[in-house]
Design a protein around this motif. Structure first.
Motif, PDB file in Angstrom:
ATOM      1  N   HIS A  29       0.389   7.360 -12.627  1.00 58.43           N
ATOM      2  CA  HIS A  29      -0.755   6.686 -13.242  1.00 58.43           C
ATOM      3  C   HIS A  29      -0.376   5.780 -14.417  1.00 58.43           C
ATOM      4  N   PRO A  43      -9.172  -4.170 -10.798  1.00 58.24           N
ATOM      5  CA  PRO A  43      -9.912  -3.157 -10.021  1.00 58.24           C
ATOM      6  C   PRO A  43      -9.182  -1.825  -9.873  1.00 58.24           C
ATOM      7  N   TYR A  44      -7.876  -1.829 -10.131  1.00 55.18           N
ATOM      8  CA  TYR A  44      -7.080  -0.611  -9.961  1.00 55.18           C
ATOM      9  C   TYR A  44      -6.810   0.110 -11.281  1.00 55.18           C
ATOM     10  N   HIS A  46      -7.847   2.218 -14.568  1.00 55.56           N
ATOM     11  CA  HIS A  46      -8.851   3.189 -15.011  1.00 55.56           C
ATOM     12  C   HIS A  46      -9.212   2.984 -16.485  1.00 55.56           C
ATOM     13  N   ASN A  56      -5.890   3.901 -11.891  1.00 56.42           N
ATOM     14  CA  ASN A  56      -6.895   4.776 -11.298  1.00 56.42           C
ATOM     15  C   ASN A  56      -6.286   5.453 -10.064  1.00 56.42           C
ATOM     16  N   GLU A  58      -7.474   7.576  -8.062  1.00 59.53           N
ATOM     17  CA  GLU A  58      -8.364   7.668  -6.900  1.00 59.53           C
ATOM     18  C   GLU A  58      -8.138   6.457  -5.997  1.00 59.53           C
ATOM     19  N   LYS A  59      -7.895   5.299  -6.617  1.00 60.53           N
ATOM     20  CA  LYS A  59      -7.570   4.091  -5.850  1.00 60.53           C
ATOM     21  C   LYS A  59      -6.203   4.235  -5.184  1.00 60.53           C
ATOM     22  N   THR A  60      -5.288   4.903  -5.879  1.00 61.74           N
ATOM     23  CA  THR A  60      -3.952   5.126  -5.328  1.00 61.74           C
ATOM     24  C   THR A  60      -4.032   5.992  -4.071  1.00 61.74           C
ATOM     25  N   GLU A  62      -6.599   6.451  -2.131  1.00 60.21           N
ATOM     26  CA  GLU A  62      -7.298   5.681  -1.090  1.00 60.21           C
ATOM     27  C   GLU A  62      -6.334   4.719  -0.384  1.00 60.21           C
ATOM     28  N   ALA A  63      -5.519   4.011  -1.175  1.00 60.73           N
ATOM     29  CA  ALA A  63      -4.569   3.054  -0.601  1.00 60.73           C
ATOM     30  C   ALA A  63      -3.448   3.761   0.150  1.00 60.73           C
ATOM     31  N   THR A 204       0.861  -2.573 -12.732  1.00 66.58           N
ATOM     32  CA  THR A 204      -0.212  -3.370 -13.338  1.00 66.58           C
ATOM     33  C   THR A 204       0.180  -4.808 -13.664  1.00 66.58           C
ATOM     34  N   PRO A 216      -1.462   0.996  -5.725  1.00 69.09           N
ATOM     35  CA  PRO A 216      -1.293   0.946  -7.183  1.00 69.09           C
ATOM     36  C   PRO A 216      -0.613   2.205  -7.702  1.00 69.09           C
TER      37      PRO A 216
END
Length: 245
Positions: A29, A43-44, A46, A56, A58-60, A62-63, A204, A216
């Motif tokens: 993170h 967007p990625y 947090h 974030n 949660e985005k990681t 998901e991807a 980032t 991400p």
């Protein structure tokens, strides 16, 4: 040697189920300092902490779920996945992960044209194969003195350092996985030119928009890179089990 074998076995047994707690413990993170960022990574992100962007996770997750499914399906259909990682932290990890699952890789400097200049690549790989064959058969030792044979060996080592990971790659890969998009932008450009789907770890400081699946995550920390590598290896293993099923 024994340690390397154990490492390969561990990687091959890794689970494909992504665990956000594991990502957190690996430091996945942690992004770059807020002064070093790309606006399209917003967007990625947090939050920020002490001048550092926090990704974030949660985005990681998901991807990663999408990326691992793509790797698995590609391998299941018989496609080759080219793993790329040339930065200092990623290089040994990429080499180990690719060798563990017998996939092509580039872990040294990306040589321009690896994918787009087939004529030069064919020539260099043919030269490498010819030298290795002659060295193994003893032909070079019979025809040349020790110093000359040593120079041939140095040339073989140099060619392997540059192209060893792709010498058994026939044609273009079905998918490219890059362990650090910022450092391997040239590899991603070549993949785009050939319409090869791409998955890449994006920190980032990267523009993720031209990557098919941007994951991400921290691309500097060895623990983060190793965890991601374990996930990708597990996806390849799962895909291989489905071949012919």
């Amino acid at each position: 040697m024994l340690a390397a074998m154990k490492r390969k076995e561990t990687m091959a047994e890794a689970k494909t189920e992504v665990n956000i707690k594991d990502l957190l413990e690996a430091g996945a993170h942690f992004g770059h300092r807020t002064s070093r960022w790309h606006p399209k990574m917003a967007p990625y992100i947090h939050s920020q902490r002490q001048g550092i962007y926090i990704i974030n996770l949660e985005k990681t997750v998901e991807a990663l779920d999408k990326a691992l499914a793509k790797v698995e399906s590609t391998v299941a259909s018989g496609g080759k996945v080219l793993f790329v990682g040339t930065k200092k932290q990623a290089s040994p990890i990429v080499k180990a992960m690719a060798e563990a699952v017998e996939m092509p890789y580039v872990s040294g400097r990306w040589i321009g044209g690896v994918l787009t200049n087939s004529e030069t690549m064919t020539k260099q790989l043919k030269k490498l194969a010819d030298l290795e064959r002659k060295m193994e058969s003893g032909e070079l030792e019979k025809r040349y003195n020790k110093l000359e044979v040593q120079r041939f060996q140095e040339e073989i080592d140099m060619l392997n350092q540059r192209y060893g990971g792709v010498k058994n790659l026939s044609g273009k890969p079905a998918l490219m996985v890059v362990m650090g998009a910022f450092d391997d932008q040239n590899a991603l450009r070549e993949a785009r030119k050939l319409n090869i789907p791409t998955i890449a770890v994006v920190d980032t400081n990267v523009d993720p928009t031209e990557i098919d699946i941007a994951v991400p995550a921290n691309d500097d920390a060895i623990k983060s890179l190793q965890l991601l590598a374990d996930y990708f290896v597990a996806a390849v293993v799962a895909g291989k089990k489905k071949i012919g099923a």
